[in-house]
Design a protein around this motif. Sequence first.
Motif, short mmCIF file in Angstrom:
data_model
loop_
_atom_site.label_atom_id
_atom_site.label_comp_id
_atom_site.label_asym_id
_atom_site.label_seq_id
_atom_site.Cartn_x
_atom_site.Cartn_y
_atom_site.Cartn_z
N GLY A 159 -1.98 -4.11 -2.41
CA GLY A 159 -2.56 -2.80 -2.12
C GLY A 159 -1.96 -1.65 -2.89
N ASN A 160 -1.24 -1.95 -4.00
CA ASN A 160 -0.69 -0.89 -4.83
C ASN A 160 -1.54 -0.71 -6.09
N LYS A 161 -0.98 -0.08 -7.12
CA LYS A 161 -1.72 0.17 -8.36
C LYS A 161 -0.94 -0.39 -9.54
N LEU A 162 -0.63 -1.67 -9.46
CA LEU A 162 0.17 -2.34 -10.48
C LEU A 162 -0.77 -2.90 -11.55
N SER A 163 -0.98 -2.20 -12.60
CA SER A 163 -1.94 -2.64 -13.62
C SER A 163 -1.46 -3.84 -14.42
N GLU A 164 -0.14 -4.10 -14.40
CA GLU A 164 0.40 -5.20 -15.20
C GLU A 164 1.73 -5.69 -14.64
N LEU A 165 2.07 -6.92 -15.00
CA LEU A 165 3.40 -7.47 -14.71
C LEU A 165 4.09 -7.70 -16.05
N ARG A 166 5.26 -7.10 -16.22
CA ARG A 166 5.99 -7.23 -17.47
C ARG A 166 7.04 -8.33 -17.39
N SER A 167 7.61 -8.66 -18.53
CA SER A 167 8.57 -9.77 -18.60
C SER A 167 9.84 -9.50 -17.80
N THR A 168 10.13 -8.23 -17.51
CA THR A 168 11.35 -7.88 -16.75
C THR A 168 11.06 -7.50 -15.31
N SER A 169 9.84 -7.66 -14.87
CA SER A 169 9.43 -7.18 -13.54
C SER A 169 10.23 -7.77 -12.39
N PHE A 170 10.63 -9.04 -12.52
CA PHE A 170 11.30 -9.70 -11.39
C PHE A 170 12.70 -10.19 -11.74
N THR A 171 13.31 -9.56 -12.71
CA THR A 171 14.67 -9.94 -13.11
C THR A 171 15.64 -9.79 -11.93
N GLY A 172 16.37 -10.83 -11.65
CA GLY A 172 17.39 -10.78 -10.61
C GLY A 172 16.92 -11.20 -9.23
N ILE A 173 15.61 -11.31 -9.03
CA ILE A 173 15.12 -11.70 -7.69
C ILE A 173 14.96 -13.22 -7.69
N TRP A 174 16.03 -13.92 -7.83
CA TRP A 174 16.02 -15.36 -8.09
C TRP A 174 15.62 -16.21 -6.88
N SER B 185 0.81 -1.22 0.00
CA SER B 185 0.00 0.00 0.00
C SER B 185 0.84 1.27 0.00
N GLN B 186 1.76 1.36 -0.95
CA GLN B 186 2.62 2.54 -1.07
C GLN B 186 2.37 3.31 -2.37
N GLY B 187 1.34 2.95 -3.10
CA GLY B 187 0.99 3.68 -4.31
C GLY B 187 1.86 3.38 -5.51
N PHE B 188 2.61 2.28 -5.49
CA PHE B 188 3.48 1.92 -6.62
C PHE B 188 2.63 1.63 -7.87
N THR B 189 3.09 2.10 -9.01
CA THR B 189 2.46 1.79 -10.29
C THR B 189 3.30 0.81 -11.10
N HIS B 190 4.48 0.48 -10.60
CA HIS B 190 5.35 -0.52 -11.22
C HIS B 190 6.16 -1.19 -10.13
N ILE B 191 6.76 -2.32 -10.44
CA ILE B 191 7.57 -3.04 -9.46
C ILE B 191 8.78 -2.18 -9.11
N PRO B 192 8.97 -1.87 -7.83
CA PRO B 192 10.09 -0.99 -7.45
C PRO B 192 11.45 -1.61 -7.74
N HIS B 193 12.43 -0.76 -8.02
CA HIS B 193 13.79 -1.23 -8.26
C HIS B 193 14.51 -1.48 -6.93
N SER B 194 15.68 -2.01 -7.02
CA SER B 194 16.56 -2.21 -5.86
C SER B 194 16.02 -3.19 -4.82
N ILE B 195 15.18 -4.12 -5.23
CA ILE B 195 14.76 -5.17 -4.30
C ILE B 195 15.94 -6.12 -4.11
N PRO B 196 16.31 -6.41 -2.88
CA PRO B 196 17.47 -7.26 -2.62
C PRO B 196 17.39 -8.60 -3.35
N HIS B 197 18.49 -9.04 -3.94
CA HIS B 197 18.51 -10.28 -4.70
C HIS B 197 18.16 -11.51 -3.84
#
Length: 340
Positions: free
Chosen positions: A58-73, A37-49
Amino acid sequence: MIRIIFLPITFSVVVASKLCPPQCFCYEASDLVNCRSQGFTHIPHSIPHGTWLLDLSGNKLSELRSTSFTGIWALRVLLISQSSMQMVHSQALSSLTFLEKLDLSYNELRVLLSDFSEGLTSLKDLRLSHNALEHLDTHSLDELESLEKLDLSHNNIDVIGVGVFRGLTMLKHLNLAWNQLIVLQGGLLTMQLGLGVLLLDHNNISKIEAEALAPLQTLTILNLEANQLRSLKFKTFLNLKTTGTHLQLSENPWICDCELHRVFSKMLHVRHLHVDDYWNITCHAPQLLAGAFLGLMESQLCIAETATVLVITGTVMVTVVAAIIMAERQRKKKTMNPEK
């Protein structure tokens, strides 16, 4: 001496600023990231790997793109409920090979693409309830080989193709309640030998095909409340080879006739079948019995039919006896007057 103290402090501040997205709360010791619930409209950057739980609900993420979770293995749990999501694009989740729980409930998804499940071979719990799904692509769930719980309740699904669940061999809990299903067809659950809970309440099911439940060897709960069932075939439930199955069948428009009485009487005498809400089952028709409880009316349901059968049987017997008597009289006449 000053250098020795300064360097570690500077390092820790840099690491913290790099790893935790602004407006999120990161718990380094357990690798939990809370961006709820932070009002994000896209997946935030800098999420720890190394993050294993990410909450984006609770955000406003209208879509998930092919690069949304790159690196969060290392992600194990991904929560994106109540986020106004309308589309999960191709390859959007394919990198999450260790993911075990995915919550996409309370969104606006209308379709799952054919490669929706690609890469999700470790997923055990998938929640898609309270969306706007109208049908399921034949291949959209193919790779969910570890899935144990699937919640598709509160959608608009009216038909499910026979092959949709074929890859879900580990499924234990399937919730299809509050949809628009009309028929429970044979062949739909042939691979779900370990299914324990099947929730089908609040649909429009008016027909259960004879072999639809036959493969379910461990089914313990089957909820068919609030559908459009008017009658049942005993064979459908006799095919359930379980040690014990609890059935919920109330809130259906039952036609309370002698045949329904026979079916329920047989079911109640099968050791492994338990109709939990039997005393709450009410009649919808005929009009004379509308609203009456089936359990209280059963002894009266077949009175008219039994009386009719007795009348017909009696008439036939009288006719037969009369014919026998007439034949015997004719025989005696011939014996007494052989010249005739």
